[in-house]
Every structure is written in structure tokens, then in C-alpha cells.
Design an enzyme around this catalytic site. Structure first.
Site, PDB file in Angstrom:
ATOM      1  N   GLY A 174      -1.627   2.779   6.548  1.00  0.00           N
ATOM      2  CA  GLY A 174      -2.019   1.424   7.340  1.00  0.00           C
ATOM      3  C   GLY A 174      -1.216   0.569   8.034  1.00  0.00           C
ATOM      4  O   GLY A 174      -1.745  -0.192   8.477  1.00  0.00           O
ATOM      5  N   LYS A 175       0.096   0.738   7.140  1.00  0.00           N
ATOM      6  CA  LYS A 175       0.110  -0.882   6.686  1.00  0.00           C
ATOM      7  C   LYS A 175       1.360  -1.150   8.045  1.00  0.00           C
ATOM      8  O   LYS A 175       0.899  -2.607   8.721  1.00  0.00           O
ATOM      9  CB  LYS A 175       1.237  -1.385   5.722  1.00  0.00           C
ATOM     10  N   GLY A 223       0.934  -1.173  -0.141  1.00  0.00           N
ATOM     11  CA  GLY A 223      -0.235  -0.376  -0.294  1.00  0.00           C
ATOM     12  C   GLY A 223       0.986   1.391  -0.021  1.00  0.00           C
ATOM     13  O   GLY A 223       2.392   1.156   0.319  1.00  0.00           O
ATOM     14  N   GLY A 224       0.086   2.154  -0.514  1.00  0.00           N
ATOM     15  CA  GLY A 224       0.936   3.289  -0.708  1.00  0.00           C
ATOM     16  C   GLY A 224       1.344   3.870   1.057  1.00  0.00           C
ATOM     17  O   GLY A 224       0.996   3.294   1.813  1.00  0.00           O
ATOM     18  N   SER A 267       2.146   6.021   4.317  1.00  0.00           N
ATOM     19  CA  SER A 267       0.322   6.784   5.042  1.00  0.00           C
ATOM     20  C   SER A 267      -0.264   5.445   5.134  1.00  0.00           C
ATOM     21  O   SER A 267      -1.781   5.835   5.948  1.00  0.00           O
ATOM     22  CB  SER A 267       0.554   7.774   5.555  1.00  0.00           C
ATOM     23  N   ASP A 321      10.460  -0.018   4.450  1.00  0.00           N
ATOM     24  CA  ASP A 321      11.229   1.992   5.763  1.00  0.00           C
ATOM     25  C   ASP A 321      12.680   1.153   6.146  1.00  0.00           C
ATOM     26  O   ASP A 321      13.485   1.822   6.598  1.00  0.00           O
ATOM     27  CB  ASP A 321       9.720   2.171   6.291  1.00  0.00           C
TER      28      ASP A 321
END
Length: 185
Positions: A15-16, A10-11, A13, A37
């Protein structure tokens, strides 16, 4: 075949990371978590100023170079090796290349049983989270909200626009648990 890996895409922010933390709490058995990250943080800082590394533009765009891709491939292989060795693994990624990014993971995992999960979030909500976080370039969430899902198919999708991380995690865990029941631990 028992699910050994869960790959969330997912993009920024969307919520992953919150879902991953909740998954570790609600899933049976211990699951290791690895995120893109963390890979970026593990790289030398100079990788963020080199055309061959990873660049973060003022408008939220991200550029990827050959050195980054080489390290990413090694990281993927290492994560997959842990799953092949018996660890259960959750990956938190952003498929900046859409379907091509998923294909890199698919090649890396080979025959492992993976649950592919799309984490969606309305770009306005993700952008508000981005501002609240304060650690992302403004515009990253909006630009990645659709880009990460371009041409990607999933086994399951969740949407954090209105659903809490725990609710999404329980939905994913239910799918994993049914796999575990069908195929044993």
C-alpha cells in the site's frame, strides 16, 4: 531540523504507493514522489535479463546484481540532491536487503532530516492485492512482507491490513506537521 524526506519501506502490494498519493494531498507544501518501481521502469529492459541487473523469479523472488546497485546508488544520490536543494521528497522503496538497504539510504541522506516509515500489511492481504493488480509475480508480496522489515527500525509504522491509505497518510502527515511546527517551514 525540518523533515525534508519521508522514506516509506514495505513489501510489494503493501500500500505504499497509495499512501504516497494521499500524502501529496494532505501534506502542507508540495512534495515530490519517487518510487523504486519508477527506477526499474527507467532502466533498460535488458537489465531485467542480466545477472548484473534485476531479476524477477517465477516464485516472486527478486535478485539484484552489480549494475542495478550502481544505478540505484546514482538514483539515490539524485533524489537526495533534490532534497538538499530545497525540495520535499517522499520515497517509496522495498528494502529487499532489510537493514542493509536502509543503511544504503542512510549513507546517501547523510545529515538530512528523514522520517523513516515502515508500511506493514498482512501477507495474505498483500497477496490478494497482488493478484488483483496483475502486474507482479505471484508470491512477491508474501515473500517481501517480512523480508523488507528484517532488522529495520523506523520513526513511525503504519499497517494497511485494515487501515485505508488516507488514514495512514494522515498519521504520517501529523508527524511531519509537528516537525514543521517545531522547526519552521
Amino acid at each position: 531540523m525540518t523533515t525534508r524526506m519521508i522514506i516509506l519501506n514495505g513489501g510489494s502490494s503493501s500500500g505504499k504507493t497509495g499512501i504516497v498519493r494521499c500524502l501529496q494531498d494532505v501534506l502542507p507544501y508540495p512534495w515530490l514522489a519517487f518510487g523504486i518501481d519508477s527506477l526499474i521502469e527507467a532502466m533498460p529492459v535488458k537489465m531485467q535479463t542480466s545477472d548484473d541487473g534485476i531479476g524477477f523469479e517465477a516464485d516472486g523472488g527478486v535478485s539484484i546484481g552489480a549494475d542495478f546497485r550502481a544505478l540505484e546508488a546514482a538514483w539515490m544520490a539524485g533524489v537526495v540532491a533534490m532534497a538538499r536543494s530545497g525540495a520535499r521528497v517522499i520515497v517509496d522503496d522495498v528494502f529487499l536487503g532489510g537493514a542493509a538497504s536502509k543503511e544504503r539510504w542512510r549513507q546517501a541522506v547523510g545529515e538530512l532530516n528523514v522520517l523513516w516509515v515502515g508500511v506493514r500489511c498482512d501477507s495474505e492481504v498483500a497477496s490478494a492485492r497482488e493478484v488483483a493488480r496483475g502486474d507482479r509475480a505471484k508470491g512477491m508480496a508474501a515473500s517481501q512482507a517480512r523480508l523488507a522489515h528484517d532488522g529495520v527500525s523506523y520513526d513511525l509504522e503504519v499497517d494497511t491490513t485494515h487501515a485505508e491509505s488516507l488514514t495512514c497518510a494522515r498519521t504520517i502527515a501529523a508527524r511531519v506537521s509537528s516537525s514543521l511546527e517545531l522547526h519552521g517551514r
